[in-house]
Scaffold this motif. Structure first.
Motif: not given
Length: 342
Positions: A5-10, A16-28, A46-52
């Motif tokens: 998955v690529a996020v354009v305009g990250a 930033r919200e897209m990255l956060q929500i992907l992590a929150e909802r555990q998108f595969p 940041s991607f979720g709480e732990d990943d950068v």
């Protein structure tokens, strides 16, 4: 196995919200790529709480092997890169206005018209609607199912985050400046936004409506029903996050307040807070960070034969943009791309 998955305009508000929500909802995901301009390339996000993630340049990125692209980088940027990414085999969920009214591109709110996602194969692009349209049609759909809607009159109260980080910065700086006896500087908005409201979002059109108002009309017709008449007045207000709407609905047949309340309470993605008392309603301050669309102030409109009036509030960065895009990607992955990731 997951999806690339690529996020354009990250680096923007919605990215930033897209990255956060992907992590929150555990998108595969098997891999997440953060893309932005050359100026942002090399920075970390940041991607979720732990990943950068290390931000990569959109202009230099090869989309071959990418499954899904979530894009919120501006209409001109989407117009340039999306067809190339689609030709490379990626499916783009685009949050800009560029593809929304293309007849070969589905315009989707998963709670309203998830079946439209099937049309993505024409161009490998799915459009995310305008933030104000999304929260309105989520609330209209369960009502339209039980008593057909003929006309909607809506006035919006849209937060400055809808204009990006620059809009939020301008409200903050102008507000601080007022208290410091400084003249407010205007760079993003046409008039002072601090302690003010501006009945002007996007460009003016020949008929006197703004493009934001036009979007609400044509997008509602495309998503929900082409026979619904919609007239909108869109207003920017000095709120940082979350849009509000005062909505008057005319139905073809009788519908009671009790029926409306029951239909909304049973609908996915909606929270009803409707008590006819002090604090018995929801404001934008309270819904920032929430996923649902909130409905309050449900009452009969006595000026038309079958009328209902209500107040709708939603976080424009989440359900109005990033969350809706991720929900589209979830349906896409579950129902259409499952074999590809197996």
């Amino acid at each position: 196995m997951g999806y690339r998955v690529a996020v354009v305009g990250a680096t923007g508000n919605v990215g930033r919200e897209m990255l956060q929500i992907l992590a929150e909802r555990q998108f595969p995901v098997s891999e997440v790529i953060a893309l932005a301009s050359d100026r942002s390339a090399g920075s970390e996000i940041s991607f979720g709480e732990d990943d950068v993630l290390k931000v990569r340049s959109l202009d230099k990125f090869d989309f071959k092997g990418t499954d899904i692209v979530l894009s919120s980088a501006g209409a001109k940027i989407s117009a340039a890169f999306a067809p190339k990414a689609a030709a490379a085999g990626a499916v783009i969920v685009d949050n800009t206005s560029h593809f929304r009214m293309d007849p070969d591109v589905p315009l989707v709110v998963p709670e309203v018209n998830p079946q439209a996602i099937a049309g993505y194969t024409k161009k490998n692009i799915i459009a995310n609607p305008n933030c104000s349209t999304i929260q309105m049609v989520v609330a209209l759909k369960p009502l339209h199912d039980i008593a057909k809607i003929s006309r909607v009159v809506v006035s919006t109260y849209q937060s400055v985050s809808g204009a990006g980080k620059e809009g939020m910065d301008e409200l903050f700086n102008q507000t601080r400046g007022v208290y410091m006896n400084q003249s407010p500087e205007r760079t993003k908005f046409t008039k002072q936004i601090a302690f003010n409201v501006i009945p002007h979002i996007d460009v003016f059109m020949q008929d006197g409506f703004t493009k934001e108002e036009w979007k609400m009309t044509v997008e509602t017709k495309k998503i929900l029903d082409p026979n619904i008449n919609v007239v909108a007045t869109c207003v920017r207000v000095p709120v940082f996050i979350a849009h509000s709407e005062a909505v008057n609905i005319e139905f073809e047949s009788e519908i009671s307040v009790e029926q409306v309340r029951a239909a909304l309470r049973s609908a996915k993605g909606i929270t009803v807070v409707d008590h006819r008392a002090d604090e018995g309603y929801v404001t934008p301050l309270e819904v920032a960070g929430e996923d649902n669309v909130f409905v309050s102030r449900i009452r009969k409109d006595p000026t038309v034969k079958h009328g209902i009036t209500m107040w709708i509030v939603g976080d424009n960065l989440r359900k109005g943009a990033a969350l809706n895009a991720v929900q589209i990607a979830e349906v896409l992955a579950q129902d259409y791309l499952k074999q590809k990731a197996a």
